[in-house]
Design an enzyme around this catalytic site. Structure first.
Site, mmCIF file in Angstrom:
data_model
loop_
_atom_site.group_PDB
_atom_site.id
_atom_site.type_symbol
_atom_site.label_atom_id
_atom_site.label_comp_id
_atom_site.label_asym_id
_atom_site.label_seq_id
_atom_site.Cartn_x
_atom_site.Cartn_y
_atom_site.Cartn_z
ATOM 1 N N GLN A 249 -31.731 30.048 1.792
ATOM 2 C CA GLN A 249 -32.235 30.272 0.431
ATOM 3 C C GLN A 249 -31.731 31.603 -0.123
ATOM 4 O OE1 GLN A 249 -36.208 28.682 -1.286
ATOM 5 N NE2 GLN A 249 -36.765 30.529 -0.199
ATOM 6 N N LYS B 7 -28.370 31.586 -2.174
ATOM 7 C CA LYS B 7 -28.439 31.304 -3.624
ATOM 8 C C LYS B 7 -29.009 32.512 -4.364
ATOM 9 C CE LYS B 7 -28.370 26.320 -3.823
ATOM 10 N NZ LYS B 7 -29.100 25.057 -3.919
ATOM 11 N N GLU B 8 -30.020 33.141 -3.781
ATOM 12 C CA GLU B 8 -30.619 34.331 -4.415
ATOM 13 C C GLU B 8 -29.540 35.382 -4.668
ATOM 14 O OE1 GLU B 8 -34.216 35.855 -2.678
ATOM 15 O OE2 GLU B 8 -33.873 37.884 -3.410
ATOM 16 N N ARG B 9 -28.708 35.621 -3.653
ATOM 17 C CA ARG B 9 -27.695 36.687 -3.771
ATOM 18 C C ARG B 9 -26.602 36.296 -4.746
ATOM 19 N NH1 ARG B 9 -28.500 37.801 2.701
ATOM 20 N NH2 ARG B 9 -30.429 38.958 2.362
ATOM 21 N N GLY C 209 -28.062 36.495 -8.311
ATOM 22 C CA GLY C 209 -28.250 37.907 -8.679
ATOM 23 C C GLY C 209 -26.939 38.526 -9.116
#
Ligand SMILES: Cc1cc2nc3c(=O)[nH]c(=O)nc-3n(C[C@H](O)[C@H](O)[C@H](O)COP(=O)(O)OP(=O)(O)OC[C@H]3O[C@@H](n4cnc5c(N)ncnc54)[C@H](O)[C@@H]3O)c2cc1C
Length: 386
Positions: free
Chosen positions: A240, A243-245, A248
């Site tokens: 997960q 995708k966050e990185r 961002g």
């Protein structure tokens, strides 16, 4: 002309751009001042636009489209006049819900993902703790089985959307195994007895986004609220995080482009020593340099997106992108503020807010040093050779 976006992506881009201009930017001053944005009202509107589940399955109300739509969403909200509201939206769409969407049971997705896509429920992701941020393997929050329930005790720190969320995707220990083992991702509705917002945190920036310290006191949820198998939580969260990185970094590129464009305009208008500031070679060289670095990062982000869509592990490349994004926003913020002179230092101009808000990127979602460690490991410098 873009190699990556077709006319449907571009129509979606225009829809989100208009939304940001009409429904977010005019209210940024007020929400920053109030230290919170009206999450439920805004997410409902975003849900009606179909912005909250573009690549999620149609069975849960998503549009079932490709991940380039998430990239478009991140780029367009990344152009908003603050960092807080984009962060809150992207936590909901790309940081708190990907594991649920991919590995949650059908029932769990009907109960939480479908209303999140409609904008009826706000999501948060709760990994960090007061004594465990970078070192995720040392988290202490526990979820102990009791019949068909987990009893959860512990606390989570720095949780974005923490005061407004209707559910959190929680990483907790579900066995006595140490380190990376024995953790699970569990969906926790925030109206469950035993859930407490201990403190709303005052921050350097991202003022319109609510960030909270949370506590769990004998909080009970059904075992069916677990995402995936017991003990797989760390691995699911690491996935997960990719995708966050990526998201961002994508949203940071859009913000940087906007700030540099604003600075170019300002330096064209502002006269010193009988000529426009932009005429100084030092200034236009510096801005040209920044534009080149921003473009290089955009292309790395798009490369990561292509790899992600093709099903590759993007850990190394996305860690490079996140590292570069965190460092580049600091350079852009510093140079652009400098070229605005005193106007860069006052609240009438967006530079001061950008300077504050953008500082988070080198810390949140894995600090620069954590990205460097991952890159070094993947390059075979340390740990197990890959
Ligand atoms: C505004 C905001 C919003 C956030 N939102 C969320 C959220 O929604 N959900 C969530 O779970 N978390 C969230 N976080 C937490 C964020 O992910 C952590 O702050 C981050 O992972 C760093 O952890 P830490 O603050 O405990 O710093 P620490 O782990 O204490 O590290 C402090 C510093 O030490 C350095 N460092 C750490 N380890 C190493 C190492 N091995 N080698 C070299 N240097 C190192 C780094 O420079 C790091 O910044 C948020 C944080 C902020 C500030």
């Amino acid at each position: 002309m873009s190699l990556y976006f077709n006319s449907d992506h571009e129509m979606f881009r225009q829809t989100i751009r208009r939304f940001v201009e009409r429904e977010i930017n005019p209210f940024v001053e007020q929400w920053e001042h109030e230290r919170c944005f009206p999450g439920h009202a805004l997410f409902k509107k975003l849900g009606e636009l179909g912005a909250l589940g573009v690549s999620y399955p149609e069975a849960y109300g998503g549009a079932g489209l490709d991940y380039w739509y998430n990239v478009v969403l991140a780029e367009e909200v990344g152009r908003a006049d603050c960092g807080g509201v984009p962060m809150a939206i992207l936590v909901h769409t790309d940081m708190a819900t990907p594991a649920l969407a991919e590995f949650g049971s059908d029932e769990l997705r009907q109960r939480f993902l479908a209303p999140a896509i409609r904008g009826e429920l706000i999501a948060a992701v709760a990994i960090s703790e007061p004594d465990a941020g970078s070192d995720v393997a040392s988290i202490r929050t526990r979820a102990v089985r009791d019949g068909d329930e987990y009893v959860i005790n512990g606390s989570k720190m720095w949780i974005t959307n923490g005061t407004q969320a209707d559910f959190i995707t929680l990483l907790a220990r579900t066995s006595d195994e140490a380190g990376f083992k024995g953790m699970s991702l569990i969906i926790v509705p925030t109206n469950t007895p035993g859930f407490h917002v201990s403190k709303k945190l005052e921050k350097l920036g991202n003022h319109s986004s609510d960030t909270a310290l949370l506590a769990f006191d004998d909080l009970r949820v059904p075992i069916a609220n677990r995402i995936g198998e017991e003990g797989q939580g760390f691995g699911l969260q690491m996935q997960q995080f990719q995708k966050e990185r990526l998201i961002g970094s994508v949203s940071a590129v859009a913000g940087m482009e906007k700030i540099v464009a604003m600075t170019i305009n300002y330096c064209r208008e502002r006269q010193t020593f009988g000529k426009a500031l932009i005429e100084n070679q030092y200034i236009h060289f510096r801005l040209a340099e920044l534009l080149s670095e921003i473009e290089a990062l955009r292309q790395l982000n798009y490369h990561c997106t292509r790899l992600l869509i093709a099903g590759h592990d993007i850990t190394k490349e996305v860690s490079m992108a996140k590292l570069k994004a965190g460092r580049l926003v600091r350079e852009v913020a510093d140079s652009c503020l400098q070229f605005h002179g005193g106007m860069g230092y006052v609240e009438e101009y967006p530079l001061a807010r950008y300077f504050r808000d953008s500082r988070l990127l080198s810390i949140g979602g894995g600090a620069d040093e954590i990205m460097l460690g991952i890159i070094a490991k993947y390059a075979g410098m340390i740990g197990k050779r890959r």
